[in-house]
Design a protein around this motif. Structure first.
Motif, PDB file in Angstrom:
ATOM      1  N   VAL A 243      53.124  27.880  -7.402  1.00 38.53           N
ATOM      2  CA  VAL A 243      51.662  27.893  -7.631  1.00 38.53           C
ATOM      3  C   VAL A 243      51.075  26.482  -7.723  1.00 38.53           C
ATOM      4  O   VAL A 243      49.882  26.299  -7.571  1.00 38.53           O
ATOM      5  CB  VAL A 243      51.249  28.686  -8.899  1.00 38.53           C
TER       6      VAL A 243
ATOM      7  N   GLU B 244      47.554  30.345 -11.345  1.00 33.77           N
ATOM      8  CA  GLU B 244      47.837  31.550 -10.570  1.00 33.77           C
ATOM      9  C   GLU B 244      47.212  31.460  -9.197  1.00 33.77           C
ATOM     10  O   GLU B 244      46.280  30.698  -8.973  1.00 33.77           O
ATOM     11  CB  GLU B 244      47.359  32.809 -11.329  1.00 33.77           C
ATOM     12  N   ARG B 245      47.741  32.253  -8.292  1.00 30.56           N
ATOM     13  CA  ARG B 245      47.152  32.306  -6.952  1.00 30.56           C
ATOM     14  C   ARG B 245      45.940  33.205  -6.988  1.00 30.56           C
ATOM     15  O   ARG B 245      45.961  34.265  -7.596  1.00 30.56           O
ATOM     16  CB  ARG B 245      48.158  32.885  -5.964  1.00 30.56           C
ATOM     17  N   ASP B 246      44.883  32.748  -6.313  1.00 36.44           N
ATOM     18  CA  ASP B 246      43.710  33.598  -6.169  1.00 36.44           C
ATOM     19  C   ASP B 246      43.979  34.581  -5.037  1.00 36.44           C
ATOM     20  O   ASP B 246      44.948  34.464  -4.324  1.00 36.44           O
ATOM     21  CB  ASP B 246      42.500  32.710  -5.845  1.00 36.44           C
ATOM     22  N   TRP B 247      43.108  35.574  -4.889  1.00 41.11           N
ATOM     23  CA  TRP B 247      43.312  36.537  -3.811  1.00 41.11           C
ATOM     24  C   TRP B 247      43.036  35.901  -2.437  1.00 41.11           C
ATOM     25  O   TRP B 247      43.556  36.312  -1.440  1.00 41.11           O
ATOM     26  CB  TRP B 247      42.437  37.775  -4.023  1.00 41.11           C
TER      27      TRP B 247
ATOM     28  N   ILE C  25      42.143  23.767  -5.061  1.00 40.19           N
ATOM     29  CA  ILE C  25      43.054  23.815  -3.922  1.00 40.19           C
ATOM     30  C   ILE C  25      43.986  22.616  -3.988  1.00 40.19           C
ATOM     31  O   ILE C  25      43.703  21.643  -4.685  1.00 40.19           O
ATOM     32  CB  ILE C  25      42.312  23.796  -2.562  1.00 40.19           C
TER      33      ILE C  25
ATOM     34  N   ARG D 182      38.701  27.469 -10.067  1.00 35.00           N
ATOM     35  CA  ARG D 182      39.491  27.483  -8.844  1.00 35.00           C
ATOM     36  C   ARG D 182      39.765  26.065  -8.375  1.00 35.00           C
ATOM     37  O   ARG D 182      38.962  25.164  -8.639  1.00 35.00           O
ATOM     38  CB  ARG D 182      38.725  28.220  -7.748  1.00 35.00           C
TER      39      ARG D 182
ATOM     40  N   ASN E 204      43.293  33.168   0.410  1.00 31.43           N
ATOM     41  CA  ASN E 204      44.397  32.325   0.865  1.00 31.43           C
ATOM     42  C   ASN E 204      44.234  30.860   0.461  1.00 31.43           C
ATOM     43  O   ASN E 204      43.203  30.260   0.711  1.00 31.43           O
ATOM     44  CB  ASN E 204      44.500  32.431   2.389  1.00 31.43           C
ATOM     45  N   GLY E 205      45.262  30.317  -0.142  1.00 28.58           N
ATOM     46  CA  GLY E 205      45.269  28.889  -0.422  1.00 28.58           C
ATOM     47  C   GLY E 205      44.540  28.472  -1.687  1.00 28.58           C
ATOM     48  O   GLY E 205      44.661  27.354  -2.137  1.00 28.58           O
TER      49      GLY E 205
ATOM     50  N   ARG F  19      43.807  28.479  -5.649  1.00 30.03           N
ATOM     51  CA  ARG F  19      44.561  28.715  -6.879  1.00 30.03           C
ATOM     52  C   ARG F  19      43.607  28.732  -8.052  1.00 30.03           C
ATOM     53  O   ARG F  19      42.481  28.245  -7.963  1.00 30.03           O
ATOM     54  CB  ARG F  19      45.600  27.604  -7.061  1.00 30.03           C
ATOM     55  N   ARG F  20      44.072  29.275  -9.137  1.00 29.24           N
ATOM     56  CA  ARG F  20      43.223  29.338 -10.321  1.00 29.24           C
ATOM     57  C   ARG F  20      43.933  28.666 -11.493  1.00 29.24           C
ATOM     58  O   ARG F  20      45.131  28.891 -11.716  1.00 29.24           O
ATOM     59  CB  ARG F  20      42.922  30.799 -10.648  1.00 29.24           C
TER      60      ARG F  20
END
Ligand code: GTP
Length: 234
Positions: A36, A201-204, A227, A225, A206-207, A209-210
């Protein structure tokens, strides 16, 4: 305390969310699933800590066989621009990398090597990447593990307070079969010592992150958020 000096990451969203970055004199935890961006954040902090007004060095405990030195070089050249400065490969010299595979080696680093280094070098950031890997071994009995975590955290707190350090420990997530959610590893023996707990965490999408504030004094639980690009976290 609210307005005290923080360690800015150089990622504007994370710095806004945390009201200025990571706090000194206590244990901060960053946890999340593999890949992540926990290590990316820590490498960026190791460069950011060298920027004014902190202008300190970093002590980086790596539990992987190889430290991502090429990535640190890349970030040494790019991260300073977030602070209005130009990058320089010499920033790598102020990141003291140590490898540690288990708690015996970590203990030696924290009780002998780091205190000695602190006599001569103004370290402002200590990273342990990752604390979960240190205690992963199934050879450690539960009680022994709790005691080791206790000793190590007390020493981290002691050094953090007496030398004004930001301590950032990376943690992994454990899947609890009895629960829908997965939480940080190492249970209460560890959690009792963590003052600021953050989740990546990964956001829904693509690419994306949160970065989430799970638990931290003076911060409300919230997320932002970001990147990861070649030049770092944005
Ligand atoms: P574990 O160590 O496996 O627990 O993962 P971690 O959370 O520490 O992940 P890490 O920080 O190693 O992040 C890896 C991710 O960062 C990769 O999947 C990439 O998406 C991203 N990343 C790393 N370097 C670069 C880069 O130069 N450019 C871009 N765009 N992304 C990068």
């Amino acid at each position: 305390i609210e307005d005290c000096l923080r360690l800015r990451t150089g990622c504007a969203q994370i710095d806004d969310l945390t009201r200025g970055g990571f706090r000194f004199k206590m244990i901060n935890e960053v946890y999340g699933e593999a890949g992540v961006g926990k290590t990316q954040l820590c490498l960026q902090l190791a460069v950011a800590v060298q920027m004014p007004p902190i202008s300190g060095a970093a002590f980086y405990v790596c539990t992987d066989k190889s430290f991502p030195a090429n990535r640190l070089l890349e970030l040494s050249l790019s991260v300073p621009s977030a602070f209005g400065l130009s990058g320089d490969e010499s920033l790598m010299d102020k990141v003291f990398v140590e490898h540690s595979m288990d708690f015996i080696a970590l203990r030696r680093l924290l009780f002998v090597k780091l205190p000695k280094l602190l006599e001569n070098v103004r370290i402002s950031l200590v990273v342990i990447d990752s604390i979960a890997a240190i205690f992963r071994s199934e050879d450690i009995k539960y009680l022994e593990r709790s005691k080791e975590i206790d000793d190590i955290c007390r020493q981290l707190n002691h050094l953090a307070r007496t030398h004004n350090l930001v301590v950032v420990c990376v943690n992994q997530v454990t899947d609890d079969p009895n629960s829908d959610t997965s939480g940080p590893s190492l249970g209460n023996a560890w959690a009792n010592y963590v003052v600021c707990r953050f989740l990546i965490e990964r956001d829904w999408t693509n690419g994306i992150r949160r970065f989430r504030v799970v638990n931290a004094p003076y911060l409300k639980p919230d997320a932002c958020r970001f990147i990861i690009t070649q030049s770092g976290l944005h």
